[in-house]
Design a protein around this motif. Structure first.
Motif, PDB file in Angstrom:
ATOM      1  N   ARG A 122     -38.047 -14.987  -1.385  1.00 40.33           N
ATOM      2  CA  ARG A 122     -37.945 -13.655  -2.004  1.00 40.33           C
ATOM      3  C   ARG A 122     -37.197 -12.693  -1.074  1.00 40.33           C
ATOM      4  NH1 ARG A 122     -41.108  -9.869  -4.946  1.00 40.33           N
ATOM      5  NH2 ARG A 122     -39.888  -7.940  -4.959  1.00 40.33           N
ATOM      6  N   LEU A 123     -37.509 -12.744   0.205  1.00 39.91           N
ATOM      7  CA  LEU A 123     -36.839 -11.879   1.173  1.00 39.91           C
ATOM      8  C   LEU A 123     -35.345 -12.158   1.203  1.00 39.91           C
ATOM      9  CD1 LEU A 123     -36.840  -9.845   3.534  1.00 39.91           C
ATOM     10  CD2 LEU A 123     -37.505 -11.740   5.049  1.00 39.91           C
ATOM     11  N   SER A 124     -34.968 -13.427   1.261  1.00 43.45           N
ATOM     12  CA  SER A 124     -33.544 -13.790   1.300  1.00 43.45           C
ATOM     13  C   SER A 124     -32.830 -13.360   0.025  1.00 43.45           C
ATOM     14  CB  SER A 124     -33.391 -15.297   1.511  1.00 43.45           C
ATOM     15  OG  SER A 124     -33.893 -15.697   2.771  1.00 43.45           O
ATOM     16  N   GLU A 125     -33.504 -13.516  -1.128  1.00 47.19           N
ATOM     17  CA  GLU A 125     -32.885 -13.131  -2.398  1.00 47.19           C
ATOM     18  C   GLU A 125     -32.658 -11.622  -2.472  1.00 47.19           C
ATOM     19  OE1 GLU A 125     -35.561 -14.667  -5.288  1.00 47.19           O
ATOM     20  OE2 GLU A 125     -34.764 -16.725  -5.196  1.00 47.19           O
ATOM     21  N   ASP A 126     -33.633 -10.845  -2.037  1.00 46.81           N
ATOM     22  CA  ASP A 126     -33.491  -9.388  -2.088  1.00 46.81           C
ATOM     23  C   ASP A 126     -32.376  -8.916  -1.151  1.00 46.81           C
ATOM     24  OD1 ASP A 126     -35.489  -9.158  -3.946  1.00 46.81           O
ATOM     25  OD2 ASP A 126     -37.041  -8.557  -2.529  1.00 46.81           O
ATOM     26  N   ILE A 127     -32.341  -9.464   0.042  1.00 49.14           N
ATOM     27  CA  ILE A 127     -31.282  -9.096   0.989  1.00 49.14           C
ATOM     28  C   ILE A 127     -29.926  -9.509   0.445  1.00 49.14           C
ATOM     29  CG2 ILE A 127     -30.379  -9.433   3.316  1.00 49.14           C
ATOM     30  CD1 ILE A 127     -33.239 -10.089   4.220  1.00 49.14           C
ATOM     31  N   GLY A 128     -29.847 -10.724  -0.072  1.00 51.33           N
ATOM     32  CA  GLY A 128     -28.572 -11.246  -0.567  1.00 51.33           C
ATOM     33  C   GLY A 128     -28.030 -10.447  -1.732  1.00 51.33           C
ATOM     34  N   THR A 129     -28.920  -9.992  -2.624  1.00 53.50           N
ATOM     35  CA  THR A 129     -28.467  -9.189  -3.752  1.00 53.50           C
ATOM     36  C   THR A 129     -27.860  -7.877  -3.273  1.00 53.50           C
ATOM     37  OG1 THR A 129     -30.143 -10.162  -5.200  1.00 53.50           O
ATOM     38  CG2 THR A 129     -29.175  -8.067  -5.894  1.00 53.50           C
ATOM     39  N   ASP A 130     -28.505  -7.233  -2.307  1.00 57.03           N
ATOM     40  CA  ASP A 130     -27.945  -5.997  -1.740  1.00 57.03           C
ATOM     41  C   ASP A 130     -26.578  -6.256  -1.128  1.00 57.03           C
ATOM     42  OD1 ASP A 130     -30.195  -4.655  -2.482  1.00 57.03           O
ATOM     43  OD2 ASP A 130     -30.871  -4.155  -0.465  1.00 57.03           O
ATOM     44  N   ALA A 131     -26.476  -7.346  -0.372  1.00 55.98           N
ATOM     45  CA  ALA A 131     -25.210  -7.657   0.296  1.00 55.98           C
ATOM     46  C   ALA A 131     -24.091  -7.888  -0.712  1.00 55.98           C
ATOM     47  CB  ALA A 131     -25.385  -8.880   1.197  1.00 55.98           C
ATOM     48  N   ARG A 132     -24.401  -8.557  -1.821  1.00 53.12           N
ATOM     49  CA  ARG A 132     -23.379  -8.834  -2.836  1.00 53.12           C
ATOM     50  C   ARG A 132     -22.959  -7.577  -3.586  1.00 53.12           C
ATOM     51  NH1 ARG A 132     -26.753 -13.288  -3.571  1.00 53.12           N
ATOM     52  NH2 ARG A 132     -27.794 -12.288  -5.343  1.00 53.12           N
ATOM     53  N   LEU A 133     -23.884  -6.630  -3.767  1.00 54.77           N
ATOM     54  CA  LEU A 133     -23.590  -5.450  -4.567  1.00 54.77           C
ATOM     55  C   LEU A 133     -22.862  -4.357  -3.791  1.00 54.77           C
ATOM     56  CD1 LEU A 133     -26.852  -5.076  -6.698  1.00 54.77           C
ATOM     57  CD2 LEU A 133     -24.626  -5.949  -7.422  1.00 54.77           C
ATOM     58  N   ILE A 134     -22.934  -4.373  -2.476  1.00 55.40           N
ATOM     59  CA  ILE A 134     -22.283  -3.316  -1.692  1.00 55.40           C
ATOM     60  C   ILE A 134     -20.772  -3.286  -1.920  1.00 55.40           C
ATOM     61  CG2 ILE A 134     -21.663  -2.645   0.671  1.00 55.40           C
ATOM     62  CD1 ILE A 134     -24.527  -3.114   1.471  1.00 55.40           C
ATOM     63  N   PRO A 135     -20.037  -4.420  -1.832  1.00 62.00           N
ATOM     64  CA  PRO A 135     -18.587  -4.343  -2.072  1.00 62.00           C
ATOM     65  C   PRO A 135     -18.238  -3.817  -3.457  1.00 62.00           C
ATOM     66  CG  PRO A 135     -19.154  -6.411  -0.995  1.00 62.00           C
ATOM     67  CD  PRO A 135     -20.445  -5.774  -1.410  1.00 62.00           C
ATOM     68  N   GLN A 136     -19.030  -4.160  -4.470  1.00 56.53           N
ATOM     69  CA  GLN A 136     -18.775  -3.653  -5.816  1.00 56.53           C
ATOM     70  C   GLN A 136     -18.962  -2.147  -5.869  1.00 56.53           C
ATOM     71  OE1 GLN A 136     -21.041  -5.850  -8.783  1.00 56.53           O
ATOM     72  NE2 GLN A 136     -20.969  -7.702  -7.543  1.00 56.53           N
ATOM     73  N   PHE A 137     -20.015  -1.659  -5.218  1.00 51.18           N
ATOM     74  CA  PHE A 137     -20.247  -0.210  -5.187  1.00 51.18           C
ATOM     75  C   PHE A 137     -19.126   0.492  -4.428  1.00 51.18           C
ATOM     76  CE2 PHE A 137     -21.870   3.689  -3.332  1.00 51.18           C
ATOM     77  CZ  PHE A 137     -22.493   4.298  -4.409  1.00 51.18           C
ATOM     78  N   VAL A 138     -18.697  -0.075  -3.313  1.00 49.69           N
ATOM     79  CA  VAL A 138     -17.635   0.531  -2.502  1.00 49.69           C
ATOM     80  C   VAL A 138     -16.340   0.639  -3.297  1.00 49.69           C
ATOM     81  CG1 VAL A 138     -16.156   0.156  -0.488  1.00 49.69           C
ATOM     82  CG2 VAL A 138     -18.631  -0.120  -0.285  1.00 49.69           C
ATOM     83  N   ALA A 139     -15.969  -0.425  -4.003  1.00 50.13           N
ATOM     84  CA  ALA A 139     -14.731  -0.402  -4.792  1.00 50.13           C
ATOM     85  C   ALA A 139     -14.798   0.666  -5.876  1.00 50.13           C
ATOM     86  CB  ALA A 139     -14.487  -1.778  -5.410  1.00 50.13           C
ATOM     87  N   LEU A 140     -15.944   0.778  -6.529  1.00 47.88           N
ATOM     88  CA  LEU A 140     -16.115   1.786  -7.577  1.00 47.88           C
ATOM     89  C   LEU A 140     -16.094   3.194  -6.982  1.00 47.88           C
ATOM     90  CD1 LEU A 140     -16.677   2.368 -10.553  1.00 47.88           C
ATOM     91  CD2 LEU A 140     -19.121   2.059 -10.071  1.00 47.88           C
ATOM     92  N   ALA A 141     -16.776   3.379  -5.859  1.00 47.31           N
ATOM     93  CA  ALA A 141     -16.806   4.689  -5.207  1.00 47.31           C
ATOM     94  C   ALA A 141     -15.406   5.122  -4.779  1.00 47.31           C
ATOM     95  CB  ALA A 141     -17.749   4.659  -4.010  1.00 47.31           C
ATOM     96  N   ALA A 142     -14.605   4.177  -4.321  1.00 45.25           N
ATOM     97  CA  ALA A 142     -13.236   4.504  -3.916  1.00 45.25           C
ATOM     98  C   ALA A 142     -12.421   5.001  -5.115  1.00 45.25           C
ATOM     99  CB  ALA A 142     -12.571   3.289  -3.291  1.00 45.25           C
ATOM    100  N   ARG A 143     -12.619   4.402  -6.283  1.00 44.99           N
ATOM    101  CA  ARG A 143     -11.891   4.857  -7.476  1.00 44.99           C
ATOM    102  C   ARG A 143     -12.368   6.245  -7.901  1.00 44.99           C
ATOM    103  NH1 ARG A 143     -12.850  -0.558  -9.027  1.00 44.99           N
ATOM    104  NH2 ARG A 143     -14.387   0.054 -10.613  1.00 44.99           N
ATOM    105  N   VAL A 144     -13.671   6.502  -7.781  1.00 45.82           N
ATOM    106  CA  VAL A 144     -14.189   7.832  -8.113  1.00 45.82           C
ATOM    107  C   VAL A 144     -13.620   8.869  -7.148  1.00 45.82           C
ATOM    108  CG1 VAL A 144     -16.291   9.252  -8.153  1.00 45.82           C
ATOM    109  CG2 VAL A 144     -16.295   6.987  -9.223  1.00 45.82           C
ATOM    110  N   LYS A 145     -13.510   8.514  -5.882  1.00 45.34           N
ATOM    111  CA  LYS A 145     -12.925   9.436  -4.904  1.00 45.34           C
ATOM    112  C   LYS A 145     -11.462   9.732  -5.225  1.00 45.34           C
ATOM    113  CE  LYS A 145     -13.419   9.739  -0.650  1.00 45.34           C
ATOM    114  NZ  LYS A 145     -13.288   9.485   0.789  1.00 45.34           N
ATOM    115  N   GLU A 146     -10.730   8.733  -5.650  1.00 44.38           N
ATOM    116  CA  GLU A 146      -9.325   8.951  -6.034  1.00 44.38           C
ATOM    117  C   GLU A 146      -9.232   9.906  -7.223  1.00 44.38           C
ATOM    118  OE1 GLU A 146      -7.692   5.131  -6.779  1.00 44.38           O
ATOM    119  OE2 GLU A 146      -7.718   4.498  -4.674  1.00 44.38           O
TER     120      GLU A 146
END
Length: 275
Positions: free
Chosen positions: A134-158
């Motif tokens: 469970r710990l590995s799954e929760d950490i891994g999900t956060d790690a996978r979602l960060i790049p997606q959030f960053v890409a979206l945030a960059a477009r919002v900033k533009e």
């Protein structure tokens, strides 16, 4: 103080506490969709709308403008990081959702690195292996979602940059339009800063859980959990270029000393010794 005043104090406290408990329970009913995002619906929209009004009452950035598609998706993506890493109880989760929706100010919520571990170990389980999984799954999900959030945030900033560049050229704008354009830009930037802060707090909670789980129930599964945590720590800096270093403080999210404490978790030493 008069007896009447003394007698009135408990009643006043109850009059404040009762609505807070009710709001927390109602917010706990917020519906969650897939990938840790809020489920679209009238109930979640009502909570978010009320939160916007509450934030405006505290003089926090708040705009009347409708969200663009990407601004709304950005808020959906932020949901996972602004809610507890592991649900605890209806009241605690409700307060967290009140904070996430801005009905309560973000700075009120104390950071507790032990909370995730306590919830993880408080659930029924037959084998400690399931806790590591469970710990590995929760950490891994956060790690996978960060790049997606960053890409979206960059477009919002533009898009925000385009909005600000266009202001001098649109002659029909009034003070209300200019004010709410600036407020929307500030809202977006503070949301990004908030997610950056919370990813650090979540990483600290995961690290605490792994450290204690390793002592409570040592096993080879800890190696995978630490590798996953290292991947999360490696992706968290992707958020740094999006907003200035002092953004969390300027947005009123935390005192400056707490920001420095969270950032130091990136350089934490390895937890698991080689088997």
């Amino acid at each position: 103080m008069s007896p009447a005043s003394e007698a009135g104090r408990p009643r006043a406290s109850r009059s404040v506490a009762a609505p807070l408990v009710l709001l927390a329970l109602l917010a706990g009913c917020a519906q969650e969709g897939d990938f840790g995002r809020p489920k679209p619906g009238a109930w979640n929209s009502l909570i978010d709308t009320t939160g916007t009004l509450a934030a405006r009452g505290r003089d926090e950035p708040s705009s009347d403008f409708p969200f663009t598609d990407e601004e709304r998706i950005l808020r959906d993506r932020a949901w996972r990081f602004l809610m507890p890493a592991a649900g605890r109880d209806a009241f605690t989760d409700g307060l967290a959702n009140l904070t996430r929706s801005r009905l309560l100010p973000p700075a009120w919520r104390p950071s507790d690195p032990s909370a995730y571990h306590d919830t993880l170990m408080g659930e029924d389980f037959r084998s400690p292996v399931s806790r590591y999984r469970r710990l590995s799954e929760d950490i891994g999900t956060d790690a996978r979602l960060i790049p997606q959030f960053v890409a979206l945030a960059a477009r919002v900033k533009e898009a925000d940059a385009l909005r600000l560049r266009s202001l001098p050229f649109v002659k029909t704008l009034d003070d209300h339009d200019i004010h709410h354009a600036a407020m929307r830009v500030a809202e977006n930037r503070c949301l990004i800063a908030w997610v950056r802060l919370e990813t650090g707090l979540r990483a600290a909670g995961y690290r605490y859980a792994l450290e204690h789980l390793l002592i409570e129930a040592p096993g080879p599964e800890a190696v995978l959990a630490e590798r996953t945590l290292a991947a999360l720590d490696g992706r968290r800096p992707l958020l740094d270029p999006l907003v200035p270093p002092e953004a969390e403080v300027r947005c009123g999210l935390v005192p400056e000393v707490e920001v420095e404490t969270v950032r130091k978790t990136v350089a934490a030493k390895p937890i698991v010794a080689k088997y």
